[in-house]
Motif scaffolding. Structure first.
Motif, PDB file in Angstrom:
ATOM      1  N   ARG A 297       0.857  -1.182   0.000  1.00 39.76           N
ATOM      2  CA  ARG A 297       0.000   0.000   0.000  1.00 39.76           C
ATOM      3  C   ARG A 297       0.899   1.239   0.000  1.00 39.76           C
ATOM      4  N   HIS A 298       0.516   2.299  -0.723  1.00 41.49           N
ATOM      5  CA  HIS A 298       1.386   3.462  -0.819  1.00 41.49           C
ATOM      6  C   HIS A 298       0.625   4.774  -0.601  1.00 41.49           C
ATOM      7  N   ASP A 299       1.386   5.817  -0.356  1.00 43.09           N
ATOM      8  CA  ASP A 299       0.838   7.164  -0.200  1.00 43.09           C
ATOM      9  C   ASP A 299       0.632   7.757  -1.585  1.00 43.09           C
ATOM     10  N   ALA A 300      -0.587   7.822  -2.012  1.00 44.55           N
ATOM     11  CA  ALA A 300      -0.818   8.274  -3.387  1.00 44.55           C
ATOM     12  C   ALA A 300      -0.702   9.790  -3.534  1.00 44.55           C
ATOM     13  N   CYS A 301      -0.801  10.536  -2.408  1.00 46.15           N
ATOM     14  CA  CYS A 301      -0.656  12.001  -2.505  1.00 46.15           C
ATOM     15  C   CYS A 301      -0.015  12.530  -1.221  1.00 46.15           C
ATOM     16  N   VAL A 302       1.287  12.701  -1.251  1.00 44.18           N
ATOM     17  CA  VAL A 302       1.995  13.107  -0.030  1.00 44.18           C
ATOM     18  C   VAL A 302       1.670  14.530   0.398  1.00 44.18           C
ATOM     19  N   ALA A 303       1.098  15.324  -0.516  1.00 46.38           N
ATOM     20  CA  ALA A 303       0.775  16.713  -0.161  1.00 46.38           C
ATOM     21  C   ALA A 303      -0.166  16.792   1.029  1.00 46.38           C
ATOM     22  N   THR A 304      -0.994  15.757   1.190  1.00 45.16           N
ATOM     23  CA  THR A 304      -1.949  15.808   2.310  1.00 45.16           C
ATOM     24  C   THR A 304      -1.239  15.843   3.658  1.00 45.16           C
ATOM     25  N   ARG A 305      -0.172  15.066   3.762  1.00 50.34           N
ATOM     26  CA  ARG A 305       0.552  15.049   5.038  1.00 50.34           C
ATOM     27  C   ARG A 305       1.522  16.213   5.178  1.00 50.34           C
ATOM     28  N   ALA A 306       1.741  16.946   4.092  1.00 50.90           N
ATOM     29  CA  ALA A 306       2.635  18.103   4.169  1.00 50.90           C
ATOM     30  C   ALA A 306       1.986  19.286   4.877  1.00 50.90           C
ATOM     31  N   VAL A 307       0.659  19.270   4.954  1.00 45.76           N
ATOM     32  CA  VAL A 307      -0.046  20.446   5.497  1.00 45.76           C
ATOM     33  C   VAL A 307       0.468  20.872   6.880  1.00 45.76           C
ATOM     34  N   PRO A 308       0.551  19.965   7.862  1.00 49.11           N
ATOM     35  CA  PRO A 308       1.067  20.417   9.170  1.00 49.11           C
ATOM     36  C   PRO A 308       2.549  20.797   9.135  1.00 49.11           C
ATOM     37  N   VAL A 309       3.282  20.234   8.189  1.00 46.48           N
ATOM     38  CA  VAL A 309       4.699  20.607   8.088  1.00 46.48           C
ATOM     39  C   VAL A 309       4.831  22.029   7.524  1.00 46.48           C
ATOM     40  N   VAL A 310       3.968  22.375   6.571  1.00 48.17           N
ATOM     41  CA  VAL A 310       3.948  23.747   6.060  1.00 48.17           C
ATOM     42  C   VAL A 310       3.648  24.728   7.199  1.00 48.17           C
ATOM     43  N   GLU A 311       2.691  24.382   8.017  1.00 47.55           N
ATOM     44  CA  GLU A 311       2.386  25.261   9.165  1.00 47.55           C
ATOM     45  C   GLU A 311       3.571  25.350  10.120  1.00 47.55           C
ATOM     46  N   ALA A 312       4.220  24.229  10.344  1.00 45.95           N
ATOM     47  CA  ALA A 312       5.350  24.214  11.283  1.00 45.95           C
ATOM     48  C   ALA A 312       6.504  25.083  10.782  1.00 45.95           C
ATOM     49  N   MET A 313       6.833  24.944   9.503  1.00 49.30           N
ATOM     50  CA  MET A 313       7.953  25.727   8.970  1.00 49.30           C
ATOM     51  C   MET A 313       7.598  27.213   8.922  1.00 49.30           C
ATOM     52  N   THR A 314       6.343  27.510   8.610  1.00 44.65           N
ATOM     53  CA  THR A 314       5.895  28.910   8.621  1.00 44.65           C
ATOM     54  C   THR A 314       6.022  29.487  10.032  1.00 44.65           C
ATOM     55  N   ALA A 315       5.604  28.697  10.995  1.00 46.06           N
ATOM     56  CA  ALA A 315       5.663  29.161  12.385  1.00 46.06           C
ATOM     57  C   ALA A 315       7.110  29.410  12.812  1.00 46.06           C
ATOM     58  N   MET A 316       8.010  28.534  12.408  1.00 47.20           N
ATOM     59  CA  MET A 316       9.419  28.732  12.794  1.00 47.20           C
ATOM     60  C   MET A 316      10.001  29.971  12.106  1.00 47.20           C
ATOM     61  N   ALA A 317       9.657  30.167  10.835  1.00 44.00           N
ATOM     62  CA  ALA A 317      10.164  31.356  10.136  1.00 44.00           C
ATOM     63  C   ALA A 317       9.680  32.626  10.822  1.00 44.00           C
ATOM     64  N   LEU A 318       8.420  32.632  11.215  1.00 45.35           N
ATOM     65  CA  LEU A 318       7.870  33.819  11.875  1.00 45.35           C
ATOM     66  C   LEU A 318       8.430  33.974  13.285  1.00 45.35           C
ATOM     67  N   ALA A 319       8.594  32.863  13.989  1.00 48.88           N
ATOM     68  CA  ALA A 319       9.165  32.926  15.338  1.00 48.88           C
ATOM     69  C   ALA A 319      10.527  33.595  15.293  1.00 48.88           C
ATOM     70  N   ASN A 320      11.316  33.222  14.309  1.00 48.19           N
ATOM     71  CA  ASN A 320      12.648  33.792  14.190  1.00 48.19           C
ATOM     72  C   ASN A 320      12.601  35.291  13.883  1.00 48.19           C
ATOM     73  N   LEU A 321      11.537  35.717  13.184  1.00 47.62           N
ATOM     74  CA  LEU A 321      11.419  37.141  12.824  1.00 47.62           C
ATOM     75  C   LEU A 321      10.789  37.989  13.921  1.00 47.62           C
ATOM     76  N   VAL A 322       9.801  37.439  14.612  1.00 46.33           N
ATOM     77  CA  VAL A 322       9.045  38.305  15.522  1.00 46.33           C
ATOM     78  C   VAL A 322       9.156  37.965  17.002  1.00 46.33           C
ATOM     79  N   LEU A 323       9.665  36.797  17.325  1.00 48.63           N
ATOM     80  CA  LEU A 323       9.640  36.389  18.742  1.00 48.63           C
ATOM     81  C   LEU A 323      10.973  36.526  19.444  1.00 48.63           C
ATOM     82  N   SER A 324      12.008  36.851  18.740  1.00 54.05           N
ATOM     83  CA  SER A 324      13.328  36.814  19.379  1.00 54.05           C
ATOM     84  C   SER A 324      13.824  38.217  19.684  1.00 54.05           C
TER      85      SER A 324
END
Lengths: 324, 324, 324, 324
Positions: A297-324
């Protein structure tokens, strides 16, 4: 190097079939209450953990620790019987509250069985990073992808979730969603579209859109560290991501200035203008499919699982800009 | 901050109507012969300097020092009678050879006449960064765009040209070109297409493609500093750029994995695989058009002038990865 | 690399006998009024400019642009007829107020006459950095010391003075003074002591003490970036500096804990405790003396001219910690 | 921040009485064989583990995990019955060989019994960092010193030992030793001197000298990142260190230039000249003594245990300069 950020920093470590993956956050202020349930929820989103029941044994072995490929470990299906990822906190948190010191955590790799990967010791998988790792280092952890495995993104999700909690406390929210699968743009039909590709033993890409709200006007640096450049850097570091655009994006190329110049995408001159920031990114289909000779059985569309990773990387980019 | 790179670094400074723009390169090795003619050639490419003869006086005033807008100073036309940008070398070079010490240079701003911009002191131009600068700093150099002016990219072109010379010595070449203007993809028709938009007092976007050849396999870091992430960061920092893609890009979303998984775009797992690296980026139309109320001859397609800037930023990104 | 700091940064450039020395400050906030008179005053302190009248012509030629040696350009005497260093501001300041953009400045090198240094093209001076530069770069600017010249510290003094002005606005003051010359600790006798060494054609070292007042408790990072480590890094980067100590210092080694444990030096665990921070640093004697075969009037104690440089480096270290 | 280095980097984490201390090394090349025995040997040196047998129970509790004070956990005696520190490798190493990926390791804290420290929850210990941590963070891990504990240096010793192995492969060696205890400079008498202070319930400081051999000429950067500045930064970050000097140091202040200008200390103009580099550093006495009201057997001279930490920090500073 394996560090994201220069003020609010996240250091990632761990091979997919070594002892553990994990990370260290530096620059998180003291006194933040960490919501551990939210972190587990995000990990489950990334693992798409709750859904699957009847994977073959073959698949189960391959998939343990997300190691199949750069791309294959995202997806709407497949990881049956899997234990949830469990985060062990090593430092920086006392009684659920941050100390201002580095926050270190690990997620143990379970049931790794490196012997299952012996067959990869002397071969490269098509569409994977096996060969370039060996070109770069002259050595690689052949056990299931090593650092190139999408499993590494689990550590990003933990770190990103802490960033999100900090941002939320400042009124900044991040929301990503899948907006296109193949040619399909109607979310009601995504599941069927993906299932159709799976039935054919094939895979398909997808586009994720992310909206940032509440970002203070003035965020971002005007020359090299433009807000859009920082976001692009963060997002393009995600496995299988092939493009980033914001505002009028690539589609805007056919429109005259008079039609689209009112669209800012939330950024002017590299600096947030106080309106929502919207960007999109595209994920390619996984190369690990029955059609390409990979069984089970395989992952036919990996983009679905990328959604929380996109949020995570966005959050880290913003944290570095606005939280430090 | 105004620094690009962390090992091979370029620091940019200067307002478009201050005394000068310029920069400092740190990390360029000793003993490199600098080809000054090549630098002047690149500056002329960026300025599109040789072509134009009959701008109105109004335009000439506005355009001096490239200050009109974030976007407007690129284009196929408009800068009549302009003196070429002259680079003054302050340090780091002796008898045309680098010393290994920081290379500082300036380009004086000529005929700046800041009084022409008094009218901007208390107003913001639509589609420009005037307002976000003031939101960020509480103060701005209202004289023609300050740092947000595309004039700043002249300093990038100088720095990028030195990077290109270093890369060329290692067999690495970078070649960018315009591949689309509006809906038009036939280069033979770009000039006519642009002229048609100009006639209407409007403007149009374009797509630039860039090919890197000779990049050693193994270049790039596997996790956050993936080669594609470093390139996206560099390119998205260019004024008016709205998107970046490589390999299968956004267009690949409609293709099944079985059709496109052989396409690497020159990168696997964030690491160059030794084949040419190809990426594309899109530039929006300028907001400064007669249709939008801005008088005089205008740049109907700024993407044309972005081409040497794309090469410059690519060169700097690679210099930081492979030359330091 | 030639950058100090990672948040409030100063990039230094320029050879002592090239076109100019100078620097770029990045991270200075918008809206700061720069006191140019104070900067000129500090430059005069460093140059010890006002005092001298009867240098020999030989000395005058050698000393122009401070290039003699790593150490020799500090001192209580010698630079007759010299024009003051004039700072030209290139960017980042409009009407005397900072814009939040990079502040670039240059000090032109006057009357450089590189032909006077032809004799150094193929020889190394004893006690200087001529040889190590060539070992490192394979090439060097033989014209009077290049970057190793103490003239480079003039750019530091300009940058440090801007840092001091920012710190003063937060109630933080920095005051350095000479506390020892040779074995002499009575300031009333420093001039005579130095003169005695000069008469003998020799030179002597000195100790500078610096006191920081008003530094907020909590400044400094507890592990690697301890306040004392940041200060030591800044101070040990000054030409001719051979040691740094704070609190009980080296002298404390002979005292039992019971006698000295109440002395904090203003720092505990790497973090400022809110009391004044006091440190000391030692400068070696210049190797460029008549006794060593160098003709003309010489700087018999370079530590005297190091005092404003100590303040400048301290200010930059603190700016990077508390102002960014 | 808790990162040392910018190319070869070490990130330290962990509270002395949390789950574990540990670290992440980034930038160690692939293919290095790690000598684990050597790492254990260095950890034993730091812990001074083999010597002691009859500590009181009170002392044993206090000393577990080295947490007593910033300074007290170094010393020639005291840690009876202690288990050796055991390093658990989490990533970056496969079959004893580095993979080029981040090397993460932890050392579990044993027998921590945080309840023994409840009494510290609302009090500050004299001469410790308890108060400044609370001033900085508004919160602290009161359990035995948290990050300020000398236990953190165990992680440095592990990282430094890997750096040392890399350096040794390039022919670079580092050797530190105690050269002074109180006023005593005869090593044969150090043990008696220390014992005398212990008998009085007091403590005494010491001076450590370190010699670097085999460092290539040209190592170091000429302006801010002078070799001596990088070393001072590394060494002054060690707990209880109060001063750093090299070459002629503070003692040279009483000598005329003619007597000492031939002494380079291995560095000219910030750059190694190819001869051995020698520096010295001073450690203050521990404030935790019977005389100061702290019961039980105590470390009368913490400088003895600082020796391997000095070597470790030196190795990391050099690794960052020459191995990346």
């Amino acid at each position: 190097m394996n560090v994201f950020g220069d003020k609010w920093t996240f250091t990632s470590f761990g091979e997919s079939h070594g002892a553990a993956i994990g990370g260290v956050l530096d620059g998180v202020p003291a006194g933040l209450h960490i919501d551990l349930d939210l972190i587990n929820y995000e990990l489950d989103r990334r693992a798409a953990r709750k859904r699957h029941v009847n994977d073959t044994e073959t698949t189960r072995k391959r998939d343990v620790n997300d190691t199949v490929t750069e791309a294959a470990s995202y997806g709407t299906s497949t990881r049956a019987f899997r234990e949830p990822d469990e985060v062990e906190w090593l430092s920086g948190v006392m009684d659920g509250v941050t100390l201002g010191t580095p926050i270190a955590f690990i997620i143990r790799n379970k049931d790794a069985r490196p012997e299952d990967y012996e067959f990869l010791k002397h071969s490269y998988r098509v569409g994977h990073a096996d060969k370039t790792y060996e070109q770069k280092y002259g050595i690689r952890d052949y056990r299931g992808g090593g650092r190139a495995s999408a499993r590494e993104t689990a550590a990003r999700v933990v770190a990103g979730c802490i960033a999100k909690q900090q941002l939320a406390a400042k009124g900044i929210s991040i929301q990503a969603k899948l907006i296109q699968v193949g040619a399909e743009t109607d979310p009601a039909k995504f599941a069927d579209t993906i299932e159709a590709y799976r039935q054919e033993g094939d895979s398909i890409g997808g586009i994720v859109e992310c909206v940032i709200e509440g970002l203070p006007a003035g965020t971002g640096e005007p020359i090299f560290n433009k807000l859009q450049a920082e976001l692009a850097f963060a997002i393009m570091s995600i496995n299988a991501c092939k493009g980033f655009e914001y505002g009028t994006g690539f589609g805007g190329v056919t429109q005259p200035g008079s039609a689209i110049n009112h669209i800012s995408g939330g950024i002017a001159g590299g600096i947030a203008d106080g309106t929502p920031v919207t960007f999109r990114c595209v994920f390619k289909p996984t190369p690990s499919t029955p059609k390409a000779g990979v069984k089970g059985r395989h992952d036919a569309c990996v983009a679905t699982r990328a959604v929380p990773v996109v949020e995570a990387m966005t959050a880290m980019a913003l944290a570095n800009l606005v939280l430090s």
